[in-house]
Design a protein around this motif. Structure first.
Motif, PDB file in Angstrom:
ATOM      1  N   GLU A  20      15.830   5.410  14.090  1.00 46.08           N
ATOM      2  CA  GLU A  20      16.708   4.936  13.419  1.00 46.08           C
ATOM      3  C   GLU A  20      17.848   5.962  12.844  1.00 46.08           C
ATOM      4  O   GLU A  20      19.207   5.536  12.473  1.00 46.08           O
ATOM      5  CB  GLU A  20      15.823   4.137  12.265  1.00 46.08           C
ATOM      6  CG  GLU A  20      16.955   3.289  11.511  1.00 46.08           C
ATOM      7  CD  GLU A  20      16.249   2.057  10.793  1.00 46.08           C
ATOM      8  OE1 GLU A  20      16.771   1.453   9.752  1.00 46.08           O
ATOM      9  OE2 GLU A  20      15.325   1.835  11.265  1.00 46.08           O
ATOM     10  N   ARG A  21      17.329   7.129  12.529  1.00 50.52           N
ATOM     11  CA  ARG A  21      18.266   8.265  12.347  1.00 50.52           C
ATOM     12  C   ARG A  21      19.445   8.447  13.372  1.00 50.52           C
ATOM     13  O   ARG A  21      20.352   8.564  12.832  1.00 50.52           O
ATOM     14  CB  ARG A  21      17.306   9.476  12.178  1.00 50.52           C
ATOM     15  CG  ARG A  21      18.281  10.733  11.594  1.00 50.52           C
ATOM     16  CD  ARG A  21      17.555  12.051  11.636  1.00 50.52           C
ATOM     17  NE  ARG A  21      18.085  13.276  11.540  1.00 50.52           N
ATOM     18  CZ  ARG A  21      17.760  14.650  11.487  1.00 50.52           C
ATOM     19  NH1 ARG A  21      16.312  14.439  11.438  1.00 50.52           N
ATOM     20  NH2 ARG A  21      18.433  15.352  11.631  1.00 50.52           N
ATOM     21  N   MET A  22      18.932   8.533  14.695  1.00 45.36           N
ATOM     22  CA  MET A  22      19.844   8.622  15.586  1.00 45.36           C
ATOM     23  C   MET A  22      20.790   7.362  15.501  1.00 45.36           C
ATOM     24  O   MET A  22      22.054   7.438  15.801  1.00 45.36           O
ATOM     25  CB  MET A  22      19.357   8.753  16.820  1.00 45.36           C
ATOM     26  CG  MET A  22      18.681  10.021  17.007  1.00 45.36           C
ATOM     27  SD  MET A  22      17.626  10.121  18.621  1.00 45.36           S
ATOM     28  CE  MET A  22      18.773  10.250  19.857  1.00 45.36           C
ATOM     29  N   ALA A  23      20.459   6.150  15.384  1.00 46.09           N
ATOM     30  CA  ALA A  23      21.181   4.875  15.609  1.00 46.09           C
ATOM     31  C   ALA A  23      21.919   4.589  14.256  1.00 46.09           C
ATOM     32  O   ALA A  23      23.073   3.836  14.370  1.00 46.09           O
ATOM     33  CB  ALA A  23      20.200   3.794  15.766  1.00 46.09           C
ATOM     34  N   ARG A  24      21.840   5.397  13.358  1.00 47.92           N
ATOM     35  CA  ARG A  24      22.718   5.545  12.261  1.00 47.92           C
ATOM     36  C   ARG A  24      23.904   6.469  12.205  1.00 47.92           C
ATOM     37  O   ARG A  24      24.355   6.747  11.315  1.00 47.92           O
ATOM     38  CB  ARG A  24      21.928   5.450  10.828  1.00 47.92           C
ATOM     39  CG  ARG A  24      21.246   4.368  10.606  1.00 47.92           C
ATOM     40  CD  ARG A  24      20.240   4.551   9.356  1.00 47.92           C
ATOM     41  NE  ARG A  24      19.438   3.269   9.028  1.00 47.92           N
ATOM     42  CZ  ARG A  24      19.987   2.207   8.234  1.00 47.92           C
ATOM     43  NH1 ARG A  24      21.146   2.159   8.088  1.00 47.92           N
ATOM     44  NH2 ARG A  24      18.998   1.346   8.174  1.00 47.92           N
ATOM     45  N   GLY A  25      23.880   7.356  13.265  1.00 49.88           N
ATOM     46  CA  GLY A  25      24.985   8.156  13.276  1.00 49.88           C
ATOM     47  C   GLY A  25      26.371   7.854  13.412  1.00 49.88           C
ATOM     48  O   GLY A  25      26.445   6.490  13.629  1.00 49.88           O
ATOM     49  N   PRO A  26      27.555   8.635  13.052  1.00 47.77           N
ATOM     50  CA  PRO A  26      29.029   8.223  12.507  1.00 47.77           C
ATOM     51  C   PRO A  26      29.307   7.426  13.752  1.00 47.77           C
ATOM     52  O   PRO A  26      30.335   6.668  13.600  1.00 47.77           O
ATOM     53  CB  PRO A  26      29.469   9.362  12.304  1.00 47.77           C
ATOM     54  CG  PRO A  26      28.548  10.676  12.768  1.00 47.77           C
ATOM     55  CD  PRO A  26      26.840  10.077  12.799  1.00 47.77           C
TER      56      PRO A  26
END
Length: 319
Positions: free
Chosen positions: A153-159
């Motif tokens: 989820e951290r990756m999927a919330r990138g800018p």
């Protein structure tokens, strides 16, 4: 399960449809499942092949770091084509897959009839290079230390990723779930030995300027890491067109599948009927002025007045 043998790894693939072959090459933060909308659409008229790169189950996940490199990723396309008895094909790649497709086009242009490079260029611009090398080094460790469930989820919330969530929450959630299922070891080795070690596309400009393969470049206008590199590629590649999709981040084929499919279909159709960029000269980027076409269809020429270049003045001279 269907596999082909590559150097040091077996590669899992799937195919659907009949006709001329299209090979789909996935990005770093996904696998072949990210191409579902394209496979469903293009299999109506083409033989579509998608595969998982080494390090992405059910393809092999070698433990030996030496089994990963951008060169091996390029060789894996050749192994797939050899295993499926394909002499020539269209290539469609996204991000890491688009970079691999471009490198294959440089090495084996006679085997590529058309090439789509979507969202290429992360870490390539000279001003981004040092930060890219630091980031890839840190991420390669984090994947192993924290695992993909923690990282997904951290990756999927990138800018350049969050756009998908705002456009299509269901598709974004599927993207997160795919990330969670990827191999931490495979991701780590791919990041450290493919992504971090690959040459910048800016350093390949002279080689790219000799590549005559028809190319469609596709990039979202909110994919900040890739925009300038795509302008460079448009300038360097003699047979390329550039599509910039508005209000779109990195996962362009997931965010705007209909628009992406339409652009790719139009490009492939033009190549197949022999009309792609027919009669259009090369384009170059002029410092401080942006776009400038070197010559026009009526054989006129654009000349830059250097004294007034800062005012964005372009003079048109008819030959």
């Amino acid at each position: 399960m269907p596999y082909v043998e590559a150097a040091g790894a077996k590669l899992y693939f799937e195919e659907c449809g009949y006709g001329y072959p299209i090979i789909f090459i996935h990005e770093f933060a996904s696998d072949m499942r990210g191409w579902e909308s394209q496979l469903r659409y293009f299999s109506r008229g083409y033989r579509c092949i998608a595969y998982n790169a080494r390090g992405y189950p059910p393809s092999d996940v070698p433990e030996d770091p030496s089994s990963y490199s951008w060169e091996l990723a390029v060789d894996d396309i050749a192994a797939l084509m050899r295993g499926l008895s394909i002499e020539r094909a269209h290539l469609v790649g996204l991000s890491m897959g688009g970079y691999t497709a471009l490198q294959f086009g440089l090495r084996c242009p006679e085997r590529v009839s058309a090439l789509v490079a979507g969202s290429v260029g992360s870490g390539c611009h000279p001003s981004h290079r040092d930060a890219w090398l630091r980031e890839t080094s840190v991420l390669s460790r984090i994947f192993v230390e924290h695992g993909m469930v923690s990282m997904a989820e951290r990756m999927a919330r990138g800018p350049a990723r969050i756009q998908l969530k705002y456009k299509d929450r269901k598709s974004w959630r599927e993207f997160v779930n795919r990330l969670r299922q990827l191999s931490p070891q495979g991701m780590s080795n791919t990041m450290a030995h493919c992504q971090a070690m690959r040459p910048s596309l800016h350093d390949l400009r002279d080689q790219l300027s000799d590549m005559a393969v028809p190319v469609l470049l596709a990039v979202g206008d909110e994919d900040a890491r890739c925009l300038e590199t795509n302008l460079m590629l448009k300038s360097a590649l003699p047979n390329a067109g550039l599509w910039i999709c508005p209000n779109t981040g990195h996962a362009i084929n997931l965010e705007e599948p209909s628009a992406f499919n339409g652009q790719v279909e139009g490009f492939l159709s033009a190549v197949e009927r022999g009309s792609w960029r027919h009669g259009f000269p090369g384009t170059e980027i002029v410092p401080r002025l942006g776009w400038s076409r070197g010559a026009c269809r009526d054989h006129s020429h654009l000349q830059i007045d250097q004294e007034t270049a800062g005012a964005d003045v372009v003079r048109l001279h008819h030959g």
